[in-house]
Design a protein around this motif. Structure first.
Motif, PDB file in Angstrom:
ATOM      1  N   LEU A  89      13.004  -0.267 -27.703  1.00  0.00           N
ATOM      2  CA  LEU A  89      13.617  -0.649 -28.970  1.00  0.00           C
ATOM      3  C   LEU A  89      12.606  -0.508 -30.110  1.00  0.00           C
ATOM      4  O   LEU A  89      11.405  -0.331 -29.868  1.00  0.00           O
ATOM      5  CB  LEU A  89      14.120  -2.080 -28.879  1.00  0.00           C
ATOM      6  N   ASP A  90      13.093  -0.594 -31.327  1.00  0.00           N
ATOM      7  CA  ASP A  90      12.182  -0.600 -32.481  1.00  0.00           C
ATOM      8  C   ASP A  90      11.742  -2.020 -32.805  1.00  0.00           C
ATOM      9  O   ASP A  90      10.578  -2.266 -33.119  1.00  0.00           O
ATOM     10  CB  ASP A  90      12.874   0.030 -33.694  1.00  0.00           C
ATOM     11  N   ILE A  91      12.682  -2.951 -32.729  1.00  0.00           N
ATOM     12  CA  ILE A  91      12.401  -4.357 -33.033  1.00  0.00           C
ATOM     13  C   ILE A  91      13.095  -5.228 -31.992  1.00  0.00           C
ATOM     14  O   ILE A  91      14.226  -4.952 -31.594  1.00  0.00           O
ATOM     15  CB  ILE A  91      12.939  -4.749 -34.434  1.00  0.00           C
ATOM     16  N   ILE A  92      12.399  -6.270 -31.543  1.00  0.00           N
ATOM     17  CA  ILE A  92      13.027  -7.326 -30.766  1.00  0.00           C
ATOM     18  C   ILE A  92      12.875  -8.618 -31.560  1.00  0.00           C
ATOM     19  O   ILE A  92      11.771  -8.947 -32.005  1.00  0.00           O
ATOM     20  CB  ILE A  92      12.387  -7.494 -29.373  1.00  0.00           C
ATOM     21  N   MET A  93      13.973  -9.333 -31.749  1.00  0.00           N
ATOM     22  CA  MET A  93      13.944 -10.634 -32.402  1.00  0.00           C
ATOM     23  C   MET A  93      14.330 -11.690 -31.366  1.00  0.00           C
ATOM     24  O   MET A  93      15.326 -11.531 -30.655  1.00  0.00           O
ATOM     25  CB  MET A  93      14.902 -10.672 -33.597  1.00  0.00           C
ATOM     26  N   ILE A  94      13.541 -12.767 -31.288  1.00  0.00           N
ATOM     27  CA  ILE A  94      13.748 -13.788 -30.271  1.00  0.00           C
ATOM     28  C   ILE A  94      13.939 -15.143 -30.934  1.00  0.00           C
ATOM     29  O   ILE A  94      13.045 -15.641 -31.626  1.00  0.00           O
ATOM     30  CB  ILE A  94      12.554 -13.852 -29.300  1.00  0.00           C
ATOM     31  N   ALA A  95      15.103 -15.739 -30.720  1.00  0.00           N
ATOM     32  CA  ALA A  95      15.383 -17.072 -31.242  1.00  0.00           C
ATOM     33  C   ALA A  95      14.820 -18.124 -30.295  1.00  0.00           C
ATOM     34  O   ALA A  95      14.314 -17.814 -29.215  1.00  0.00           O
ATOM     35  CB  ALA A  95      16.887 -17.253 -31.425  1.00  0.00           C
ATOM     36  N   GLY A  96      14.908 -19.402 -30.699  1.00  0.00           N
ATOM     37  CA  GLY A  96      14.289 -20.477 -29.947  1.00  0.00           C
ATOM     38  C   GLY A  96      15.256 -21.232 -29.046  1.00  0.00           C
ATOM     39  O   GLY A  96      16.133 -21.947 -29.537  1.00  0.00           O
ATOM     40  N   PRO A  97      15.092 -21.124 -27.723  1.00  0.00           N
ATOM     41  CA  PRO A  97      15.917 -21.872 -26.778  1.00  0.00           C
ATOM     42  C   PRO A  97      15.137 -23.083 -26.251  1.00  0.00           C
ATOM     43  O   PRO A  97      14.026 -23.367 -26.706  1.00  0.00           O
ATOM     44  CB  PRO A  97      16.107 -20.857 -25.654  1.00  0.00           C
ATOM     45  N   ASP A  98      15.706 -23.781 -25.268  1.00  0.00           N
ATOM     46  CA  ASP A  98      14.916 -24.699 -24.464  1.00  0.00           C
ATOM     47  C   ASP A  98      14.021 -23.818 -23.598  1.00  0.00           C
ATOM     48  O   ASP A  98      14.506 -23.110 -22.709  1.00  0.00           O
ATOM     49  CB  ASP A  98      15.847 -25.541 -23.579  1.00  0.00           C
ATOM     50  N   PRO A  99      12.707 -23.798 -23.848  1.00  0.00           N
ATOM     51  CA  PRO A  99      11.837 -22.836 -23.148  1.00  0.00           C
ATOM     52  C   PRO A  99      11.740 -23.084 -21.652  1.00  0.00           C
ATOM     53  O   PRO A  99      11.273 -22.218 -20.910  1.00  0.00           O
ATOM     54  CB  PRO A  99      10.488 -23.022 -23.839  1.00  0.00           C
ATOM     55  N   ARG A 100      12.213 -24.243 -21.207  1.00  0.00           N
ATOM     56  CA  ARG A 100      12.173 -24.547 -19.774  1.00  0.00           C
ATOM     57  C   ARG A 100      13.348 -23.922 -19.030  1.00  0.00           C
ATOM     58  O   ARG A 100      13.382 -23.952 -17.786  1.00  0.00           O
ATOM     59  CB  ARG A 100      12.195 -26.064 -19.562  1.00  0.00           C
ATOM     60  N   ALA A 101      14.310 -23.374 -19.761  1.00  0.00           N
ATOM     61  CA  ALA A 101      15.551 -22.949 -19.122  1.00  0.00           C
ATOM     62  C   ALA A 101      15.929 -21.505 -19.442  1.00  0.00           C
ATOM     63  O   ALA A 101      17.107 -21.153 -19.406  1.00  0.00           O
ATOM     64  CB  ALA A 101      16.684 -23.889 -19.552  1.00  0.00           C
ATOM     65  N   VAL A 102      14.957 -20.668 -19.759  1.00  0.00           N
ATOM     66  CA  VAL A 102      15.291 -19.273 -20.060  1.00  0.00           C
ATOM     67  C   VAL A 102      15.597 -18.523 -18.766  1.00  0.00           C
ATOM     68  O   VAL A 102      15.096 -18.855 -17.692  1.00  0.00           O
ATOM     69  CB  VAL A 102      14.146 -18.571 -20.828  1.00  0.00           C
ATOM     70  N   HIS A 103      16.439 -17.515 -18.876  1.00  0.00           N
ATOM     71  CA  HIS A 103      16.858 -16.754 -17.703  1.00  0.00           C
ATOM     72  C   HIS A 103      15.696 -15.910 -17.182  1.00  0.00           C
ATOM     73  O   HIS A 103      15.034 -15.213 -17.957  1.00  0.00           O
ATOM     74  CB  HIS A 103      18.039 -15.857 -18.069  1.00  0.00           C
ATOM     75  N   PRO A 104      15.427 -15.935 -15.876  1.00  0.00           N
ATOM     76  CA  PRO A 104      14.309 -15.154 -15.317  1.00  0.00           C
ATOM     77  C   PRO A 104      14.372 -13.666 -15.662  1.00  0.00           C
ATOM     78  O   PRO A 104      13.334 -13.038 -15.883  1.00  0.00           O
ATOM     79  CB  PRO A 104      14.435 -15.378 -13.807  1.00  0.00           C
ATOM     80  N   GLU A 105      15.591 -13.101 -15.713  1.00  0.00           N
ATOM     81  CA  GLU A 105      15.704 -11.672 -16.033  1.00  0.00           C
ATOM     82  C   GLU A 105      15.232 -11.375 -17.451  1.00  0.00           C
ATOM     83  O   GLU A 105      14.798 -10.256 -17.740  1.00  0.00           O
ATOM     84  CB  GLU A 105      17.153 -11.200 -15.858  1.00  0.00           C
ATOM     85  N   SER A 106      15.316 -12.362 -18.341  1.00  0.00           N
ATOM     86  CA  SER A 106      14.857 -12.141 -19.710  1.00  0.00           C
ATOM     87  C   SER A 106      13.351 -11.945 -19.751  1.00  0.00           C
ATOM     88  O   SER A 106      12.833 -11.192 -20.586  1.00  0.00           O
ATOM     89  CB  SER A 106      15.258 -13.305 -20.618  1.00  0.00           C
ATOM     90  N   LEU A 107      12.630 -12.617 -18.859  1.00  0.00           N
ATOM     91  CA  LEU A 107      11.172 -12.505 -18.833  1.00  0.00           C
ATOM     92  C   LEU A 107      10.748 -11.118 -18.346  1.00  0.00           C
ATOM     93  O   LEU A 107       9.795 -10.524 -18.877  1.00  0.00           O
ATOM     94  CB  LEU A 107      10.574 -13.604 -17.951  1.00  0.00           C
ATOM     95  N   THR A 122       9.325 -13.439 -33.196  1.00  0.00           N
ATOM     96  CA  THR A 122       9.875 -14.659 -32.608  1.00  0.00           C
ATOM     97  C   THR A 122       9.912 -15.775 -33.644  1.00  0.00           C
ATOM     98  O   THR A 122       9.094 -15.808 -34.565  1.00  0.00           O
ATOM     99  CB  THR A 122       9.043 -15.151 -31.404  1.00  0.00           C
ATOM    100  N   THR A 123      10.865 -16.662 -33.472  1.00  0.00           N
ATOM    101  CA  THR A 123      10.961 -17.839 -34.331  1.00  0.00           C
ATOM    102  C   THR A 123      11.072 -19.084 -33.455  1.00  0.00           C
ATOM    103  O   THR A 123      11.738 -19.070 -32.424  1.00  0.00           O
ATOM    104  CB  THR A 123      12.189 -17.745 -35.257  1.00  0.00           C
ATOM    105  N   CYS A 124      10.404 -20.159 -33.879  1.00  0.00           N
ATOM    106  CA  CYS A 124      10.465 -21.448 -33.209  1.00  0.00           C
ATOM    107  C   CYS A 124      10.045 -21.301 -31.739  1.00  0.00           C
ATOM    108  O   CYS A 124       9.062 -20.634 -31.438  1.00  0.00           O
ATOM    109  CB  CYS A 124      11.866 -22.028 -33.373  1.00  0.00           C
ATOM    110  N   THR A 125      10.788 -21.907 -30.809  1.00  0.00           N
ATOM    111  CA  THR A 125      10.415 -21.832 -29.396  1.00  0.00           C
ATOM    112  C   THR A 125      10.636 -20.446 -28.803  1.00  0.00           C
ATOM    113  O   THR A 125      10.366 -20.221 -27.617  1.00  0.00           O
ATOM    114  CB  THR A 125      11.192 -22.867 -28.568  1.00  0.00           C
ATOM    115  N   GLY A 126      11.095 -19.504 -29.631  1.00  0.00           N
ATOM    116  CA  GLY A 126      11.102 -18.106 -29.199  1.00  0.00           C
ATOM    117  C   GLY A 126       9.698 -17.646 -28.846  1.00  0.00           C
ATOM    118  O   GLY A 126       9.517 -16.782 -27.979  1.00  0.00           O
ATOM    119  N   GLY A 127       8.683 -18.240 -29.513  1.00  0.00           N
ATOM    120  CA  GLY A 127       7.298 -17.925 -29.164  1.00  0.00           C
ATOM    121  C   GLY A 127       6.963 -18.377 -27.752  1.00  0.00           C
ATOM    122  O   GLY A 127       6.238 -17.691 -27.011  1.00  0.00           O
TER     123      GLY A 127
END
Length: 229
Positions: A89-107, A122-127
């Motif tokens: 991609l050219d840009i990825i933008m990541i919003a802030g979720p509960d960082p303890r519960a992100v989907h493994p495939e996303s990593l 990234t913004t907020c807990t997107g970091g």
């Protein structure tokens, strides 16, 4: 006839995340060719901005093709899943979720995409979401200011900074990783990102159209200490 510009592909990770963390995507949307051409139909005097505009394609990426939720019960229909989304991609933008519960495939997606995507924002807990993939190891970054202490404990390989946003080199020459604090910081960061990488005259018109003025206390650094809650 001038060659058609290749669309800039913007991938958005938003599953179970804060809706306002992606508000800055409208800054990019406002400089997109589709939006500028729409404006011209209402205000022909803006026709000179069409050649400055950027064709864009927005990819909404989630764990399945079922509508994925954000805060305030907002549902967005994904266009791609973590498994089938393009990595270059050219840009990825990541919003802030509960960082303890992100989907493994996303990593796994982030690990692979970071090697081919020029800009990650990234913004907020997107970091913290990005940190969980290992992409931020050995790099400077930030997240929501209230979570800096816990971020340092959970992700000690990242140098967490108390700044409204942080800019770091990415995985290859010319690539960058921009991480921001809370949603307001993310909007200001994306305005700065747009100024740095696109036609400034067009960006200022886009910001004006949103009635958004990131001057004054909206810069890269906080103007005071973390308040006591």
């Amino acid at each position: 006839m001038a060659a058609q510009k290749k669309p800039l592909r913007v991938g958005l990770l938003y599953e179970n995340a804060q809706m306002t963390d992606l508000a800055g995507v409208d800054i990019l949307g406002n400089i997109s060719t589709k939006n500028v051409e729409l404006i011209v139909t209402m205000m022909p005097e803006f026709a000179s901005y069409v050649p400055l505009s950027v064709p864009m394609e927005f990819l909404w990426i989630s764990s399945s093709t079922d509508p994925a939720s954000m805060t305030s019960s907002m549902l967005i229909k994904p266009t791609h899943t973590y498994s089938d989304a393009p990595r270059d991609l050219d840009i990825i933008m990541i919003a802030g979720p509960d960082p303890r519960a992100v989907h493994p495939e996303s990593l796994q997606f982030l690990k692979e995409a970071a090697k081919q995507t020029k800009w990650i924002l990234t913004t907020c807990t997107g970091g913290m979401w990005l940190a969980a993939s290992g992409v931020l190891d050995g790099r400077k970054a930030t997240t929501n200011r209230t979570l800096l202490k816990s971020s340092k404990e959970v992700f000690p390989k990242v140098e967490w900074l108390d700044q409204r946003w942080v800019i770091e080199k990415g995985e290859f020459e010319g690539a960058e990783i921009w991480t921001a604090g809370g949603a307001g910081c993310g909007i200001d960061m994306i305005a700065e990102f747009a100024r740095k990488n696109f036609d400034n005259k067009l960006v200022e018109v886009a910001l004006y159209g949103l009635d958004f003025h990131p001057e004054g206390p909206h810069g890269q650094f906080y103007t005071g200490p973390l308040p006591t809650f």
